[in-house]
Design an enzyme around this catalytic site. Structure first.
Site, PDB file in Angstrom:
ATOM      1  N   CYS A 137      -2.880  -5.686  -4.284  1.00 20.12           N
ATOM      2  CA  CYS A 137      -3.235  -6.898  -3.556  1.00 20.12           C
ATOM      3  C   CYS A 137      -2.117  -7.934  -3.683  1.00 20.12           C
ATOM      4  O   CYS A 137      -1.410  -7.986  -4.689  1.00 20.12           O
ATOM      5  CB  CYS A 137      -4.514  -7.507  -4.126  1.00 20.12           C
ATOM      6  SG  CYS A 137      -5.986  -6.500  -3.926  1.00 20.12           S
ATOM      7  N   GLU A 197       0.847  -1.196   0.000  1.00 21.49           N
ATOM      8  CA  GLU A 197       0.000   0.000   0.000  1.00 21.49           C
ATOM      9  C   GLU A 197       0.884   1.248   0.000  1.00 21.49           C
ATOM     10  O   GLU A 197       2.030   1.204   0.449  1.00 21.49           O
ATOM     11  CB  GLU A 197      -0.877   0.033   1.263  1.00 21.49           C
ATOM     12  CG  GLU A 197      -1.826  -1.130   1.357  1.00 21.49           C
ATOM     13  CD  GLU A 197      -2.636  -1.139   2.652  1.00 21.49           C
ATOM     14  OE1 GLU A 197      -3.563  -1.945   2.749  1.00 21.49           O
ATOM     15  OE2 GLU A 197      -2.345  -0.331   3.562  1.00 21.49           O
ATOM     16  N   CYS A 233     -10.449 -10.151  -4.610  1.00 18.05           N
ATOM     17  CA  CYS A 233     -11.286  -9.044  -5.079  1.00 18.05           C
ATOM     18  C   CYS A 233     -11.484  -9.162  -6.595  1.00 18.05           C
ATOM     19  O   CYS A 233     -10.839  -9.973  -7.274  1.00 18.05           O
ATOM     20  CB  CYS A 233     -10.646  -7.702  -4.714  1.00 18.05           C
ATOM     21  SG  CYS A 233      -9.264  -7.217  -5.783  1.00 18.05           S
ATOM     22  N   GLU A 248      -2.341 -11.039  -4.244  1.00 19.00           N
ATOM     23  CA  GLU A 248      -2.560 -11.929  -5.387  1.00 19.00           C
ATOM     24  C   GLU A 248      -2.002 -11.299  -6.669  1.00 19.00           C
ATOM     25  O   GLU A 248      -1.358 -11.967  -7.473  1.00 19.00           O
ATOM     26  CB  GLU A 248      -4.062 -12.201  -5.576  1.00 19.00           C
ATOM     27  CG  GLU A 248      -4.741 -12.824  -4.397  1.00 19.00           C
ATOM     28  CD  GLU A 248      -5.428 -11.793  -3.509  1.00 19.00           C
ATOM     29  OE1 GLU A 248      -4.761 -10.806  -3.079  1.00 19.00           O
ATOM     30  OE2 GLU A 248      -6.624 -11.972  -3.240  1.00 19.00           O
ATOM     31  N   CYS A 307      -8.309  -8.697  -8.782  1.00 20.52           N
ATOM     32  CA  CYS A 307      -7.438  -9.877  -8.775  1.00 20.52           C
ATOM     33  C   CYS A 307      -8.054 -11.021  -9.575  1.00 20.52           C
ATOM     34  O   CYS A 307      -7.346 -11.755 -10.263  1.00 20.52           O
ATOM     35  CB  CYS A 307      -7.141 -10.314  -7.347  1.00 20.52           C
ATOM     36  SG  CYS A 307      -6.019  -9.166  -6.526  1.00 20.52           S
TER      37      CYS A 307
HETATM   38 ZN   LIG Z   1      -7.288  -8.013  -5.061  1.00 22.83          ZN
END
Ligand SMILES: [Zn+2]
Length: 132
Positions: free
Chosen positions: A57, A49, A86, A59, A89
């Protein structure tokens, strides 16, 4: 009957281990992920982040690491802690294998699901004539 050659435990453990490297000071949602490619290589990724609220993410980072190493033939992906990925991803997963196997834990047991279950009627490279 076909046997599953995927080392589910190993992939999930790699995802668990890399979670420690997650950089998530804003959401505190530290996630690790591991992908296995067709040749058996394993690549990991952790949440990244930044202060401008751009989140990568785990992934997506794991997939990017495999692709960056020249190994885009991703067979499976494990995420720790277990939760379904999500939408962004899921789109990245289907981009590199619409038959990708997603590994998750439920009730103390590792289980798998398919991209058809995670992203039915998906849009992918096959949807764009110039990309195939
Ligand atoms: Zn994600």
């Amino acid at each position: 009957m076909e046997t599953n050659p995927l080392p589910l435990d190993e992939l999930y453990e790699k995802a668990r281990q890399v979670q420690a490297n997650a950089y998530a000071p804003y959401s505190q949602d530290k996630v690790g992920a591991a992908v296995m490619t067709k040749d058996g290589s394993i690549f990991t990724g952790a949440t990244v982040e930044t202060a401008n609220w751009v989140f990568l993410c785990a992934e997506h980072v794991a997939i990017a690491n495999a692709v960056s190493a020249g190994k885009p033939d991703i067979l499976a992906l494990a995420r720790y802690p277990s939760a379904f990925p999500c939408g962004v991803c899921r789109q990245a997963m289907v981009e590199f294998n619409h038959n990708l196997i997603f590994i998750f834990e439920r009730d103390g047991k590792l289980q798998t699901t398919t991209m058809d279950a995670l992203l039915p009627s998906s849009f992918g490279p096959w949807s764009i004539p110039c990309a195939t």
